[in-house]
Design an enzyme around this catalytic site. Structure first.
Site, mmCIF file in Angstrom:
data_model
loop_
_atom_site.group_PDB
_atom_site.id
_atom_site.type_symbol
_atom_site.label_atom_id
_atom_site.label_comp_id
_atom_site.label_asym_id
_atom_site.label_seq_id
_atom_site.Cartn_x
_atom_site.Cartn_y
_atom_site.Cartn_z
ATOM 1 N N ASP A 17 0.828 -1.205 0.000
ATOM 2 C CA ASP A 17 0.000 0.000 0.000
ATOM 3 C C ASP A 17 0.867 1.262 0.000
ATOM 4 O OD1 ASP A 17 -2.305 1.451 0.027
ATOM 5 O OD2 ASP A 17 -2.765 1.108 2.139
ATOM 6 N N ASN A 65 -10.646 -2.715 -6.386
ATOM 7 C CA ASN A 65 -9.832 -1.718 -7.101
ATOM 8 C C ASN A 65 -10.416 -1.343 -8.463
ATOM 9 O OD1 ASN A 65 -6.591 -2.846 -5.814
ATOM 10 N ND2 ASN A 65 -7.924 -1.210 -5.090
HETATM 11 C C1 FPP Z 1 -1.912 0.179 -3.374
HETATM 12 O O1 FPP Z 1 -1.416 1.507 -3.328
HETATM 13 C C2 FPP Z 1 -1.341 -0.504 -4.491
HETATM 14 C C3 FPP Z 1 -2.036 -1.031 -5.540
HETATM 15 C C4 FPP Z 1 -3.497 -0.936 -5.671
HETATM 16 C C5 FPP Z 1 -1.329 -1.676 -6.664
HETATM 17 C C6 FPP Z 1 -0.158 -2.533 -6.281
HETATM 18 C C7 FPP Z 1 0.632 -2.685 -7.500
HETATM 19 C C8 FPP Z 1 1.961 -2.694 -7.592
HETATM 20 C C9 FPP Z 1 2.907 -2.680 -6.461
HETATM 21 C C10 FPP Z 1 2.500 -2.689 -8.974
HETATM 22 C C11 FPP Z 1 3.223 -3.901 -9.385
HETATM 23 C C12 FPP Z 1 2.576 -5.157 -9.172
HETATM 24 C C13 FPP Z 1 2.811 -6.250 -9.945
HETATM 25 C C14 FPP Z 1 2.212 -7.539 -9.548
HETATM 26 C C15 FPP Z 1 3.632 -6.183 -11.145
HETATM 27 P P1 FPP Z 1 -2.447 2.692 -3.515
HETATM 28 O O2 FPP Z 1 -2.518 3.044 -4.938
HETATM 29 O O3 FPP Z 1 -3.757 2.321 -2.895
HETATM 30 O O4 FPP Z 1 -1.742 3.815 -2.705
HETATM 31 P P2 FPP Z 1 -2.454 4.976 -1.879
HETATM 32 O O5 FPP Z 1 -3.185 4.306 -0.749
HETATM 33 O O6 FPP Z 1 -1.316 5.802 -1.432
HETATM 34 O O7 FPP Z 1 -3.367 5.697 -2.818
#
Ligand code: FPP
Length: 236
Positions: A17, A65
């Site tokens: 996250d 998501n």
């Molecule tokens: C949460 O951070 C993260 C995600 C929804 C995506 C996770 C994806 C990756 C780490 C990219 C690579 C993955 C693979 C499998 C290649 P957020 O966007 O919710 O962050 P925030 O809470 O700060 O908005």
């Protein structure tokens, strides 16, 4: 006291996250945070599995998501394809087996193809399992398992008295050992519908670090924290 190798967790899970906030803090688009997060995952995955930990599960995309903007969902899907078809070659070289957990619908055909090819190419690898949870929800996994159980019962393939924790686990998306250590980055103190069944007795480590900055040093600190815990599994 057992030595460290004996106490090494078998299954580590990470809720990755804080990608969006990592980017926003630097004045970048959220997508830059996902890109940076993907680089972190590639290196960290190899580091963790090379330590001898059997399974690493990561939350890449939840069923919820899909509620994000089309632009962000499209960016993430294209990033997944890019990672699975090109960047993750290093994982293959390291002998890591990649599996996916989650529902196939409504993922795009090109994303499914990249996932299937990644699984196929790495299926005989033996140096640890990277379980990528993509379009994944913990409640959805339990519902899907219940449907498969009902189906097997109806077809006379399952005797209900034989159902126990081990046999139930075979109906989940992947039959993996229980999670010993769950890490969530970015300061949020929630489980967010991640691997509910597998997490029954996991130790949890929460860190304020945003995922793109969660590197080897940060993982080792989480592991140190895990070693300090006294795991009783309901005993005393
Ligand atoms: C949460 O951070 C993260 C995600 C929804 C995506 C996770 C994806 C990756 C780490 C990219 C690579 C993955 C693979 C499998 C290649 P957020 O966007 O919710 O962050 P925030 O809470 O700060 O908005």
């Amino acid at each position: 006291m057992n030595n460290v190798e004996d106490r090494l967790p078998k299954h580590v899970a990470i809720i990755m996250d804080g990608n969006g906030r990592w980017a926003q803090k630097r004045g970048y688009q959220r997508s830059m945070g996902h890109l940076e997060g993907s680089k972190t995952l590639e290196k960290l995955g190899i580091y963790i599995l090379k330590k001898g930990i059997d399974v690493l599960s990561v939350f890449a995309f939840s069923t919820e998501n899909f509620k994000r903007s089309k632009e962000e969902v499209d960016y993430l899907m294209n990033l997944f394809i890019e990672m699975f078809t090109k960047k993750f070659k290093k994982l293959q070289k390291e002998g890591i087996k990649v599996v996916f957990s989650g529902r196939r619908k409504p993922l795009r055909d090109d994303v499914l193809k990249a996932m299937d090819e990644m699984e196929e190419k790495t299926k005989n690898n033996t140096k640890g399992i990277l379980n990528i949870c993509l379009n994944y929800g913990g409640q959805e996994e339990l519902i899907d398992a219940s449907c498969k159980i009902a189906e097997d019962y109806k077809n006379g393939k399952l005797d209900l008295v034989s159902l126990n924790k081990e046999s139930f686990s075979k109906y989940l998306y992947r039959d993996l050992p229980p999670i010993d250590l769950l890490i969530r980055t970015s300061g949020e103190l929630r489980i967010s519908n991640f691997m509910l069944y597998q997490m029954a007795y996991s130790e949890m480590v929460f860190t304020d670090v945003y995922f793109p900055d969660f590197k080897e040093k940060e993982f080792d600190a989480a592991l140190e924290e895990y070693y300090k815990r006294n795991r009783r599994f309901g005993g005393n």
